[in-house]
Write a protein that holds these residues in place. Structure first.
Motif, short mmCIF file in Angstrom:
data_model
loop_
_atom_site.label_atom_id
_atom_site.label_comp_id
_atom_site.label_asym_id
_atom_site.label_seq_id
_atom_site.Cartn_x
_atom_site.Cartn_y
_atom_site.Cartn_z
N ILE A 5 7.72 -12.85 -6.58
CA ILE A 5 6.55 -12.70 -7.23
C ILE A 5 5.32 -11.92 -6.45
O ILE A 5 4.56 -11.57 -7.10
N TRP A 9 3.02 -9.43 -8.53
CA TRP A 9 1.61 -9.47 -8.55
C TRP A 9 1.07 -7.87 -8.13
O TRP A 9 0.45 -7.31 -8.74
N LEU A 104 -16.08 -29.20 -1.21
CA LEU A 104 -16.16 -30.44 -2.44
C LEU A 104 -16.12 -31.96 -1.62
O LEU A 104 -16.89 -32.67 -2.55
N LYS A 199 -11.74 -34.39 -12.33
CA LYS A 199 -11.34 -33.19 -11.58
C LYS A 199 -11.48 -33.01 -10.17
O LYS A 199 -10.67 -32.68 -9.25
N ILE A 203 -8.65 -33.01 -7.12
CA ILE A 203 -8.79 -31.85 -5.98
C ILE A 203 -9.09 -32.38 -4.54
O ILE A 203 -8.20 -31.98 -3.69
N ASP A 206 -5.59 -33.89 -3.58
CA ASP A 206 -4.89 -32.81 -3.16
C ASP A 206 -5.19 -32.37 -1.86
O ASP A 206 -4.13 -31.97 -1.06
N LEU A 210 -2.64 -32.07 1.39
CA LEU A 210 -2.55 -30.77 2.37
C LEU A 210 -2.93 -31.04 3.69
O LEU A 210 -1.99 -30.42 4.75
N GLU A 213 -0.36 -32.86 5.87
CA GLU A 213 1.24 -32.47 5.79
C GLU A 213 1.40 -32.08 7.01
O GLU A 213 0.80 -31.34 7.93
N LEU B 68 -13.67 -24.04 -8.75
CA LEU B 68 -13.40 -25.43 -8.37
C LEU B 68 -14.29 -26.33 -9.06
O LEU B 68 -13.78 -27.46 -9.46
N ILE B 109 1.31 -20.01 -12.36
CA ILE B 109 0.23 -20.30 -11.65
C ILE B 109 -0.76 -21.24 -12.14
O ILE B 109 -1.11 -22.27 -11.47
N SER B 113 -1.70 -27.22 -9.30
CA SER B 113 -2.70 -27.75 -8.83
C SER B 113 -3.90 -26.87 -8.71
O SER B 113 -3.64 -25.72 -8.26
N GLU B 114 -5.15 -27.31 -8.57
CA GLU B 114 -6.31 -26.39 -8.28
C GLU B 114 -6.31 -25.68 -7.07
O GLU B 114 -6.34 -24.59 -6.84
N ILE B 115 -5.79 -26.83 -6.15
CA ILE B 115 -5.87 -26.33 -4.64
C ILE B 115 -4.55 -25.23 -4.66
O ILE B 115 -4.70 -24.15 -3.74
N ASP B 116 -3.52 -25.89 -5.06
CA ASP B 116 -2.25 -24.87 -4.96
C ASP B 116 -2.56 -23.22 -5.47
O ASP B 116 -1.91 -22.42 -4.90
N VAL B 119 -4.38 -21.46 -3.01
CA VAL B 119 -3.71 -21.17 -1.79
C VAL B 119 -2.84 -19.86 -2.17
O VAL B 119 -2.56 -18.76 -1.35
N ILE B 120 -2.05 -19.81 -3.49
CA ILE B 120 -1.20 -18.80 -3.61
C ILE B 120 -1.98 -17.72 -3.92
O ILE B 120 -1.30 -16.54 -3.77
N LEU B 121 -3.04 -17.61 -4.52
CA LEU B 121 -3.96 -16.63 -4.93
C LEU B 121 -3.97 -15.78 -3.59
O LEU B 121 -4.03 -14.49 -3.32
N ARG B 146 2.93 -25.47 2.88
CA ARG B 146 2.57 -25.41 1.20
C ARG B 146 2.90 -24.51 0.38
O ARG B 146 3.61 -24.22 -0.59
N LEU B 154 7.11 -21.83 -8.24
CA LEU B 154 6.77 -20.60 -9.22
C LEU B 154 8.30 -19.96 -9.44
O LEU B 154 8.60 -19.45 -10.48
#
Lengths: 213, 163
Positions: A5, A9, A104, A199, A203, A206, A210, A213, B68, B109, B113-116, B119-121, B146, B154
């Motif tokens: 990936i 990119w 947020l 939404k 978020i 989530d 995170l 974790e 977001l 992508i 989820s919005e947060i993932d 993170v990946i970006l 994560r 992906l």
């Protein structure tokens, strides 16, 4: 062999058309679609409208010979304005230049505070309006004449000097309005901002996951 | 906003903003709205920049936070799904790149989820874990865990589709 990936990119953005910025149209005069700006706009318009309306009601009530109603409504409307101006100040202080989680959370806390405040107020506002109308008409001479005409020869039942059925009726209506006042505000909020609030909740959930974790 | 501010302070980082906005939108119309909104908010918030981080990191942080909490103009046709295939109605030709692999990667992508997505970006932009953690608001260890999971997801979604 499949590309990673990271390679997709990197190589994908080597194409010349991959990162073409859209044209900016009237950016300065553009109506912001950001939720904080939308709330700020909505608050400001509402507050101005309420102030104007409170004066209109006050003046009109004197002409209609129900000044008690006018004064009570004027007090109510301006209390709403003062409380919401304080809420608006908190909204403007939300800093976008912090971590996503903090940003947020700050916004969510503001939302919760404003919902709680407005739900609490709604529980009083609707019964207050009802009682203000009742008091306004009760102390109005022209309404007394109309009431006498409507009631005719009907005799109001008094128990120890209290018009029991009238009082019970008023209490019932006041109770129903108090009960549904908060729910009405929540329903209104859900219709307008339900999608965004959902939404936001997702978020933050989530984010919490995170962090754990 | 003065043209000067856009040209000197935002435009050099337009690529980064475009990449973020594309990850949070399904249509070209939404993308253009998001891009304009992010530029507007950067301009409005410029005095909050205290120089504690690089200007580019600050823009990244702000762009993510704005995306977001933006309100889309209209309901998207896309139904978010865990399947490996996007619904046909989600395809917006104007919202695509010429590189098909990049399109597939973006589609994958967008299903996160919005947060993932955030993170990946940041990871794909080669930001160190410490910076990603600082922008998102968690610890570098959590970010590392994560990222591994997101990459696996992906990879699964892209499996057999790109070469």
């Amino acid at each position: 062999m499949e590309r990673s990936i990271e390679r997709i990119w990197k190589e994908g953005f080597l194409e010349s058309d991959a990162l073409v910025a859209p044209k900016l149209n009237n950016l300065y005069t553009r109506k912001s679609i950001h939720i904080i700006d939308k709330f700020t706009r909505m608050f400001k318009i509402n507050l101005k409208a309420i102030v104007v309306f409170s004066f209109v009601v006050l003046v009109a009530s004197f002409f209609a010979k129900i000044p008690v109603l006018g004064v009570l409504m004027f007090i109510l409307f301006n209390t709403i304005v003062i409380v919401n101006r304080k809420l608006l100040k908190g909204l403007k202080e939300i800093d976008k230049n912090v971590s996503s989680y903090q940003y947020l959370k700050d916004f969510d806390n503001w939302m919760k505070e404003q919902i709680l405040t407005n739900v609490k107020m709604s529980r009083f506002i609707y019964p207050y309006i009802f009682l203000a109308m009742l008091a306004g008409f009760w102390f109005s001479s022209s309404f007394q004449e109309t009431l006498d005409e409507v009631l005719g020869s009907h005799q109001i039942y008094f128990l120890k000097g209290i018009p029991v059925f009238w009082v019970l009726g008023i209490l019932l209506i006041t109770g129903v309005l108090a009960y549904f006042g908060g729910a009405l505000y929540k329903l209104d909020l859900k219709i307008v901002y339900g999608r965004v609030l959902k939404k936001l909740d997702e978020i933050i959930a989530d984010m919490d996951e995170l962090k754990a974790e | 906003m003065s043209n000067d501010f856009y040209t000197t302070s935002i435009f050099p980082h337009a690529g980064m903003i475009i990449k973020i906005c594309r990850a949070y939108t399904d249509t070209q119309e939404d993308f253009e709205d998001y891009y304009q909104e992010v530029c507007l908010q950067i301009w409005r918030s410029r005095e909050q920049f205290r120089g504690e981080s690089k200007w580019s990191t600050w823009i990244y942080r702000l762009s993510l936070n704005i995306c977001l909490t933006l309100i889309k103009k209209k309901k998207n046709n896309r139904q978010h799904t865990n399947s490996n295939h996007l619904p046909i109605e989600a395809v917006d030709e104007n919202h695509s790149f010429t590189d098909e692999s990049l399109n597939l990667l973006y589609d994958a992508i967008r299903q996160l989820s919005e947060i993932d997505r955030a993170v990946i970006l940041l990871y794909l932009e080669e930001k160190p874990y410490e910076i990603i953690a600082d922008i998102i608001g968690t610890s570098p260890n959590n970010i590392a865990v994560r990222i591994t999971r997101i990459k696996e997801r992906l990879k699964k979604r892209l499996d057999g589709k790109v070469n």
